[in-house]
Design a protein around this motif. Structure first.
Motif, PDB file in Angstrom:
ATOM      1  N   ARG A 109       0.423 -63.449   1.484  1.00 35.33           N
ATOM      2  CA  ARG A 109       1.807 -62.975   1.459  1.00 35.33           C
ATOM      3  C   ARG A 109       1.874 -61.532   0.955  1.00 35.33           C
ATOM      4  O   ARG A 109       2.650 -60.729   1.458  1.00 35.33           O
ATOM      5  N   ARG A 110       1.071 -61.203  -0.040  1.00 35.40           N
ATOM      6  CA  ARG A 110       1.054 -59.842  -0.575  1.00 35.40           C
ATOM      7  C   ARG A 110       0.576 -58.858   0.483  1.00 35.40           C
ATOM      8  O   ARG A 110       1.121 -57.764   0.622  1.00 35.40           O
TER       9      ARG A 110
ATOM     10  N   TRP B  22      -2.608 -68.267  -0.587  1.00 33.38           N
ATOM     11  CA  TRP B  22      -1.277 -68.078  -0.026  1.00 33.38           C
ATOM     12  C   TRP B  22      -0.616 -66.820  -0.600  1.00 33.38           C
ATOM     13  O   TRP B  22      -0.050 -66.020   0.135  1.00 33.38           O
ATOM     14  N   ARG B  23      -0.707 -66.635  -1.904  1.00 28.81           N
ATOM     15  CA  ARG B  23      -0.106 -65.453  -2.530  1.00 28.81           C
ATOM     16  C   ARG B  23      -0.793 -64.180  -2.061  1.00 28.81           C
ATOM     17  O   ARG B  23      -0.141 -63.152  -1.839  1.00 28.81           O
ATOM     18  N   ARG B  24      -2.106 -64.242  -1.901  1.00 26.86           N
ATOM     19  CA  ARG B  24      -2.841 -63.064  -1.434  1.00 26.86           C
ATOM     20  C   ARG B  24      -2.445 -62.691   0.000  1.00 26.86           C
ATOM     21  O   ARG B  24      -2.253 -61.514   0.311  1.00 26.86           O
TER      22      ARG B  24
ATOM     23  N   ILE C 255      -2.785 -71.975  -3.572  1.00 28.42           N
ATOM     24  CA  ILE C 255      -1.753 -71.051  -4.057  1.00 28.42           C
ATOM     25  C   ILE C 255      -2.306 -69.638  -4.149  1.00 28.42           C
ATOM     26  O   ILE C 255      -1.619 -68.668  -3.783  1.00 28.42           O
TER      27      ILE C 255
END
Length: 107
Positions: free
Chosen positions: A87-88, A83-85, A80
């Protein structure tokens, strides 16, 4: 507006956009890592509850099940986070970076 003949190109002022494929592949691998973490955690919790999965090679003892659960949660968290990094970084704007006080005021 005067056209200059010295080869000035305004497009060179804009930073070149990064290759988005690296971030997309990184996000996909992070999603796979998070899914693996979920499955590993579920297998560990099932072993702790007394219903071990029918997979050869998994340790079905209490210690082994606790280790599977911990690794599953760690893989889920790592997936997670990555993935968030990714996407950012994919959603970051690629415009010119100007200070807010240099922008035209709309009062």
């Amino acid at each position: 507006m005067k056209l200059s003949d010295d080869g000035f190109n305004a497009r060179r002022l804009r930073p070149r956009g990064p290759n988005r494929w690296r971030m997309r592949i990184g996000a996909a691998l992070a999603a796979v890592l998070a899914a693996f973490g979920i499955l590993l955690g579920m297998a560990g919790i099932a072993s702790l509850l007394g219903r071990p999965p029918a997979i050869d090679g998994l340790d079905t003892s209490t210690t082994g099940a606790a280790i599977l659960t911990v690794f599953g949660v760690l893989f889920l968290y790592l997936g997670i986070f990555v993935w968030r990094r990714c996407r950012r970084r994919m959603r970051r704007t690629q415009d010119l970076n100007l200070a807010p006080h240099l922008m035209k005021r709309h009062d």
